[in-house]
Enzyme design. Structure first.
Site, short mmCIF file in Angstrom:
data_model
loop_
_atom_site.label_atom_id
_atom_site.label_comp_id
_atom_site.label_asym_id
_atom_site.label_seq_id
_atom_site.Cartn_x
_atom_site.Cartn_y
_atom_site.Cartn_z
N GLU A 283 0.83 -1.21 0.00
CA GLU A 283 0.00 0.00 0.00
C GLU A 283 0.86 1.26 0.00
O GLU A 283 0.52 2.26 -0.63
CB GLU A 283 -0.95 0.00 1.20
CG GLU A 283 -1.85 -1.24 1.31
CD GLU A 283 -2.59 -1.57 0.03
OE1 GLU A 283 -2.83 -0.66 -0.79
OE2 GLU A 283 -2.94 -2.74 -0.16
N TYR B 255 -2.00 -7.75 -10.96
CA TYR B 255 -0.92 -7.82 -9.97
C TYR B 255 0.31 -8.58 -10.49
O TYR B 255 1.43 -8.20 -10.18
CB TYR B 255 -1.43 -8.50 -8.70
CG TYR B 255 -2.43 -7.68 -7.92
CD1 TYR B 255 -2.03 -6.91 -6.83
CD2 TYR B 255 -3.76 -7.66 -8.28
CE1 TYR B 255 -2.94 -6.15 -6.11
CE2 TYR B 255 -4.68 -6.90 -7.58
CZ TYR B 255 -4.28 -6.14 -6.50
OH TYR B 255 -5.18 -5.38 -5.81
#
Length: 621
Positions: free
Chosen positions: A363, A448
């Site tokens: 993050e 991803y």
């Protein structure tokens, strides 16, 4: 004087060479919000002044806001998507069938009126005049009383009421870990307008794009609560948790929290009476806050370790990918996994140390690929999630696993996941809009994992040093702007001198795969075959019978250039020979050598995303 002129000329040429696309502009928003929270009813009232600068070349007679909380209502598009996709997110749907014969029910479908989320606009004016508006799902459509002319700024005044939904996705009340309020995507947010038009995506599941701006946010909440949020807290001495000498100032039982942040494109906060706050500063001067529930000693120890590693992360990533430009970053427990916002993230906190550090690194890495670079996640999800995962993995191996610089592929696990996807029959083009994949499996692996493969394989094509230079030059040119993948490609082309149109087109817009093989080795002749419809340059390491080695580099004609020699230790002391270009229209390539061959290897660094590697090497019997 001549030296000064030469330097000035060089700087001008360099700036023009790497300038933004011609005619580039971006809108700007400045939010000032005052929020009054009723934590017992999970409702709040908001007042907002928004200054919207129209920097485009056209007037706007209509604007749009996102009302994300409206997705958490039975009958919403998010509700129907959960009911009809083949593999819904397990956090958002319940399997009423069996593992072999699943029957999913959306959790949103069962919400009662007291549990749903909503945002209702009570009043809206533009430059002091009442505006006509309507709510259309998760969008607010505003017909302006007077157009916002190109180059001008309009002032919006809005009042709204909202209810925080049950914790379903990212935001909500009473998370599984016990966090009272996870306030993500919680305010009426101006939609993004750019050269491609308005981006009016219904909130289905994925993420967002938004204009940059300044945030000035005041929150009135029960005095016993602690808030972690975006930006810098302006009054730490008058609220709970941030300073030992703090004396909570309350009015009618509520404390006032005041946050400010500059040049970000989203604002998040979370609140709970049991939060504890810790902080540390990186060597580069970034103050990192952790705001979490100290449920037991292991949790507290893990968060302490994670805080120390987080400060190292900002120093490491700033050196590799460009300096982090904001003074603070807050890691706040909340939400349902991990989600990035401007200068802050919400993460679930009851994790083992490896998992906690991993999600924090991911993050925090979004501070580059999505927040420093305002990537449109609804369109180029792989550019956002894939590059972020790439940054995360490099940092994790260096800081947590202490591996240093790997000699071969540092994201080989992402390659393996991509191979599995490519062979599954479920792969779709990576250029597909994020919400439109037929399965979450395909979306996750494309965004991803295949996104990481694109980045690392780009280093194989242009050279790992040129890849590093590309990341840093991309930062210099595009920080705090809204780049597209083509802008990244153009930087890589300018840095390396290699044409990359073919690579980005085939890898992003198609599901073609790479498959090379060593077809035959006859004493002093080698035949290589492209067994697929995706051509690539080839590094071929030849081991001779006399014990020596030679690296043959075969450029692809479409590259119109060559990558430089790379300083892998496996190539140290090895002669490098550049051969004639290989045409993508020609399936085979042969080499005639002067010495007897013992072994042949295609790409010993394992960065070529070859879906069948068993025939990439040959050993003479």
């Amino acid at each position: 004087m001549r030296k000064l002129f030469t330097l000035a000329f060089f700087m001008l040429v360099n700036t023009l060479l790497f300038a933004q696309r011609a005619g580039y502009w971006q809108q700007a928003v400045d939010y000032k919000m005052d929020i009054d929270v009723d934590e017992e009813k999970y409702q709040y009232r908001g007042k907002m002044t928004l200054n919207y600068s129209n920097n485009s070349n056209q007037s706007l007679s209509k604007v749009y806001f996102h009302l994300y909380f409206n997705a958490f209502q039975p009958g919403s598009m998010m509700d129907y998507r959960l009911a009809n996709i083949s593999d819904p997110d397990s956090r958002m749907a319940t399997n009423l069938g069996t593992k072999d014969n699943p029957k999913y029910q959306s959790r949103i479908a069962t919400l009662t009126p007291a549990q749903i989320g909503y945002q209702k606009v009570d009043a809206l004016t533009v430059n002091g005049k009442a505006a006509t508006y309507k709510i259309d799902g998760t969008l607010l459509v505003v017909d302006l009383p007077q157009a916002i002319e190109a180059g001008s700024t309009a002032r919006f005044e809005m009042q709204w009421t909202a209810q925080v939904p049950e914790q379903i996705r990212r935001s909500g009340r009473n998370s599984k870990e016990g966090v009272a309020l996870s306030m993500a995507q919680w305010y009426p947010k101006m939609a993004h307008f750019d050269e491609f038009g308005w981006h009016l995506d219904e909130y289905i599941a994925r993420e967002f794009v938004a204009p940059f701006g300044d945030f000035d946010v005041t929150i009135h909440l029960n005095k016993d609560y602690v808030i972690g949020g975006s930006g810098k807290l302006q009054n730490p001495l008058s609220v709970k948790g941030y300073h030992k000498k703090a004396k909570v100032i309350a009015e009618d039982g509520k404390a006032t929290w005041h946050f400010k942040a500059e040049n970000i494109h989203d604002f998040v906060w979370a609140a709970d009476p049991n939060f504890t706050v810790d902080s540390a500063q990186s060597k580069g001067g970034v103050t990192v806050y952790t705001v979490f529930l100290p449920t037991n000693k292991e949790v507290k120890d893990n968060w302490k370790t994670a805080l120390s590693l987080a400060t190292e992360f900002f120093d490491y990533t700033s050196a590799r990918f460009g300096a982090y430009p904001w003074p603070t970053y807050s890691i706040v427990q909340g939400g349902d996994g991990g989600m990035e916002y401007g200068t802050a993230t919400l993460v679930t906190g009851g994790r083992n140390i490896k998992s906690l550090v991993g999600v924090i690194f991911h993050e925090a890495a979004h501070s580059w690929y999505q927040h420093l670079f305002g990537i449109n996640e609804t369109v180029d999800e792989w550019f956002d999630e894939g590059f972020t995962s790439y940054v995360q993995e490099l940092a994790f191996q260096h800081l947590f696993e202490k591996k240093g610089a790997l000699e071969t592929n540092p994201v080989i696990d992402a390659y393996r996941a991509y191979y599995k996807l490519a062979l599954s029959g479920k792969e779709e083009p990576m250029s597909l809009l994020a919400d439109y994949y037929n399965s979450n499996y395909a979306y996750s692996n494309e965004a991803y994992n295949k996104g990481q493969v694109l980045a690392e394989q780009l280093g194989y094509i242009i050279g790992k040093e040129n890849l590093q230079k590309t990341f840093l030059k991309f930062y210099d040119v595009w920080k705090l702007k809204h780049p597209t993948p083509n802008d990244f490609k153009r930087i890589a082309e300018e840095v390396s001198g290699i044409n990359l149109k073919w690579y980005f087109n085939l890898f992003i817009n198609t599901t073609r795969t790479i498959d090379y093989g060593v077809t035959s080795v006859n004493d002093q002749e080698i035949l290589i075959t492209n067994k697929s419809n995706f051509a690539m340059p080839i590094d071929l390491l030849v081991h001779y019978a006399d014990g020596t080695k030679e690296l043959f580099y075969i450029p692809l004609r479409e590259m119109r250039g060559e990558k430089p020699a790379e300083n892998f230790s496996m190539y140290e002391g090895v002669k490098r020979t550049v051969l004639e270009d290989w045409f993508w229209t020609k399936p085979t390539y042969s080499l005639k050598l002067e010495k007897k061959v013992a072994k042949v290897e295609i790409d010993p660094s394992q960065r070529l995303a070859d879906i069948e590697s068993s025939n990439n090497s040959y050993v003479q019997p």
